[in-house]
Design an enzyme around this catalytic site. Structure first.
Site, PDB file in Angstrom:
ATOM      1  N   LYS A  99      15.642  43.745 -34.837  1.00  0.00           N
ATOM      2  CA  LYS A  99      17.056  44.064 -35.063  1.00  0.00           C
ATOM      3  C   LYS A  99      17.265  45.576 -34.902  1.00  0.00           C
ATOM      4  O   LYS A  99      17.907  46.019 -33.958  1.00  0.00           O
ATOM      5  CB  LYS A  99      17.502  43.571 -36.437  1.00  0.00           C
ATOM      6  CG  LYS A  99      17.443  42.026 -36.505  1.00  0.00           C
ATOM      7  CD  LYS A  99      16.848  41.602 -37.779  1.00  0.00           C
ATOM      8  CE  LYS A  99      16.613  40.129 -37.986  1.00  0.00           C
ATOM      9  NZ  LYS A  99      17.234  39.137 -37.186  1.00  0.00           N
TER      10      LYS A  99
ATOM     11  N   TRP B 281      17.987  34.040 -46.263  1.00  0.00           N
ATOM     12  CA  TRP B 281      16.655  34.630 -46.086  1.00  0.00           C
ATOM     13  C   TRP B 281      15.909  34.808 -47.386  1.00  0.00           C
ATOM     14  O   TRP B 281      14.674  34.807 -47.404  1.00  0.00           O
ATOM     15  CB  TRP B 281      16.743  35.923 -45.265  1.00  0.00           C
ATOM     16  CG  TRP B 281      17.182  35.594 -43.872  1.00  0.00           C
ATOM     17  CD1 TRP B 281      18.397  35.865 -43.298  1.00  0.00           C
ATOM     18  CD2 TRP B 281      16.442  34.847 -42.881  1.00  0.00           C
ATOM     19  NE1 TRP B 281      18.455  35.341 -42.028  1.00  0.00           N
ATOM     20  CE2 TRP B 281      17.285  34.717 -41.742  1.00  0.00           C
ATOM     21  CE3 TRP B 281      15.179  34.275 -42.839  1.00  0.00           C
ATOM     22  CZ2 TRP B 281      16.875  34.041 -40.582  1.00  0.00           C
ATOM     23  CZ3 TRP B 281      14.768  33.605 -41.696  1.00  0.00           C
ATOM     24  CH2 TRP B 281      15.606  33.497 -40.583  1.00  0.00           C
TER      25      TRP B 281
ATOM     26  N   ASP C  27      12.784  42.720 -48.306  1.00  0.00           N
ATOM     27  CA  ASP C  27      12.903  42.312 -46.908  1.00  0.00           C
ATOM     28  C   ASP C  27      14.015  43.155 -46.277  1.00  0.00           C
ATOM     29  O   ASP C  27      15.197  42.948 -46.558  1.00  0.00           O
ATOM     30  CB  ASP C  27      13.240  40.818 -46.851  1.00  0.00           C
ATOM     31  CG  ASP C  27      13.416  40.304 -45.423  1.00  0.00           C
ATOM     32  OD1 ASP C  27      13.389  41.117 -44.481  1.00  0.00           O
ATOM     33  OD2 ASP C  27      13.587  39.079 -45.272  1.00  0.00           O
TER      34      ASP C  27
HETATM   35  N1  PMP Z   1      14.414  37.994 -43.075  1.00  0.00           N
HETATM   36  C1  PMP Z   1      15.607  38.347 -42.557  1.00  0.00           C
HETATM   37  C2  PMP Z   1      16.546  39.153 -43.403  1.00  0.00           C
HETATM   38  C3  PMP Z   1      15.952  37.954 -41.265  1.00  0.00           C
HETATM   39  O1  PMP Z   1      17.135  38.289 -40.752  1.00  0.00           O
HETATM   40  C4  PMP Z   1      15.031  37.204 -40.498  1.00  0.00           C
HETATM   41  C5  PMP Z   1      15.316  36.775 -39.071  1.00  0.00           C
HETATM   42  N2  PMP Z   1      16.603  36.747 -38.666  1.00  0.00           N
HETATM   43  C6  PMP Z   1      13.814  36.852 -41.091  1.00  0.00           C
HETATM   44  C7  PMP Z   1      13.527  37.280 -42.367  1.00  0.00           C
HETATM   45  C8  PMP Z   1      12.806  36.035 -40.335  1.00  0.00           C
HETATM   46  O2  PMP Z   1      12.241  36.829 -39.372  1.00  0.00           O
HETATM   47  P1  PMP Z   1      11.231  36.275 -38.265  1.00  0.00           P
HETATM   48  O3  PMP Z   1      12.001  35.352 -37.401  1.00  0.00           O
HETATM   49  O4  PMP Z   1      10.795  37.539 -37.582  1.00  0.00           O
HETATM   50  O5  PMP Z   1      10.114  35.593 -38.971  1.00  0.00           O
END
Ligand code: PMP
Length: 361
Positions: A196, A102, A172
């Site tokens: 989450k 991520w 994040d």
């Molecule tokens: N950052 C993290 C730490 C994530 O776990 C996720 C999704 N699993 C995202 C960003 C991306 O999120 P989204 O699918 O809501 O764009």
């Protein structure tokens, strides 16, 4: 029908009490004769729901008054692009610390707009650790420093806030928001997709120090401008009302259950159960993340071979333990243990793990 324990990484398990309340209110919210999903976002009913959700989230996370809280459509990935557009001048340096999948997504989204500088990366070591703060090379004049508080796929989590001086720290928190007390004032900005720990997918929360909203950033439309959303209480356009409502119910549930201190206790207990089962398995189960930075929220682990992994996934599902298959980027198994996962769910998982090992080890 009995509800299974759902270990999905997101969209993820929600508190049963929240689902039941949403169900009970589905046709007639609060006696108005319509569902909350059917009401205008400009009406007093929804404005009340939205304001309560914000007030409750502020209380839950002890968010100081000099921070704006935004509720936005678009996921965490959208915010990753908006950070660069809102807070950095064209071509300005921004520092990213890379600790897993991520972090790399965050860089990809910011890349077209800014000069991304990787201040540190644990990629060479397979994302099993967080580079020590002394090893980071921060750029002079950077617009912000970005970290991923919890890596949902690699299972790596910061256990302390890195000191980065005057440059604002952006984090994040998609997969660990409200999982324990944090000092919001240490961050310039915190963002998270809700799916989450906060509720359903389809809404993101951005917590931003208000002075940062005065930054010019880059040419962009109003709809991509955090300051405009803040000025209009996140109702610049039609917000995702259903998601906001469910988020509000989830946050209220967390307060009723005892707040972030209580969830920190439960989350530590759940993670300890699973890591002990892994580490006590004599190598049958393996997690290779450095113990000091092992995630409490997402626990990836591996079995001796692919065949056993596939059997583990299918037998656990049959036993009422859902979504344990690891992310395709790393394989293996992954157990996500967000706030709505009860300690009994983690206990059911480790009971299954011990039984599976006995039968297959
Ligand atoms: N950052 C993290 C730490 C994530 O776990 C996720 C999704 N699993 C995202 C960003 C991306 O999120 P989204 O699918 O809501 O764009």
């Amino acid at each position: 029908m009995a509800r299974a324990y759902n270990f999905s990484a997101g969209p993820a398990t929600l508190p049963e009490a929240v689902l039941r309340q949403a169900q009970a209110e589905m046709l007639d919210w609060n006696g108005v004769g319509a569902s909350i999903v059917e009401l205008s976002h400009r009406g007093a009913e929804f404005i009340g729901v939205a304001a309560r959700a914000e007030a409750d989230l502020r209380r839950l996370m002890s968010i100081p008054d000099d921070y704006a809280v935004l509720f936005l459509s678009g996921g965490a990935t959208t915010q990753q692009a908006l950070l660069a557009l809102n807070f950095a001048a064209p071509g300005q340096a921004v520092d990213y610390v890379v600790t897993g999948h991520w972090s790399k997504t965050a860089i990809r989204q910011a890349g077209p707009y800014v000069d991304v500088h990787v201040a540190a990366s644990s990629e060479a070591g397979g994302f099993r650790d967080i580079p020590p703060r002394e090893s980071w090379s921060l750029s002079p004049g950077a617009a912000y420093v970005h970290i991923t508080a919890n890596e949902t796929i690699h299972g790596v989590e910061y256990r302390q806030v890195p000191e980065v001086g005057e440059v604002p720290l952006f984090a994040d928190f998609s997969s660990s928001i409200a999982s324990e007390p944090i000092d919001v004032s240490r961050y310039g900005l915190i963002y998270a997709g809700a799916q989450k720990n906060l509720g359903p997918v389809g809404i993101s929360v951005v917590i931003v120090r208000r002075d940062l909203l005065e930054r010019a950033g880059q040419p962009r439309a109003d709809i991509f401008t955090y300051a405009s959303h803040a000025a209009r209480d996140s109702m610049l356009n039609t917000p995702p009302t259903w998601n906001w409502y469910l988020l509000g119910l989830t946050v209220k549930w967390m307060l009723d259950e005892g707040g972030v201190e209580e969830f920190a206790r439960r989350n530590a207990a759940k993670a300890a159960l699973v890591y002990q089962a892994i580490d006590g398995s004599g190598g049958f189960y393996r997690n290779e993340v450095a113990p000091a930075v092992r995630s409490r929220m997402n626990i990836p682990f591996f079995l001796p071979d692919e065949q056993l992994t596939a059997r583990f996934v299918s037998e656990s599902k049959a036993a009422g333990l859902l979504a344990l298959k690891g992310h395709k980027a790393v394989g293996g198994i992954r157990a996500s243990l967000y706030n709505a996962m009860p300690v009994a769910g983690a206990q059911a998982l480790v009971d299954f793990m011990r039984d599976f090992q006995q039968r297959n080890g």
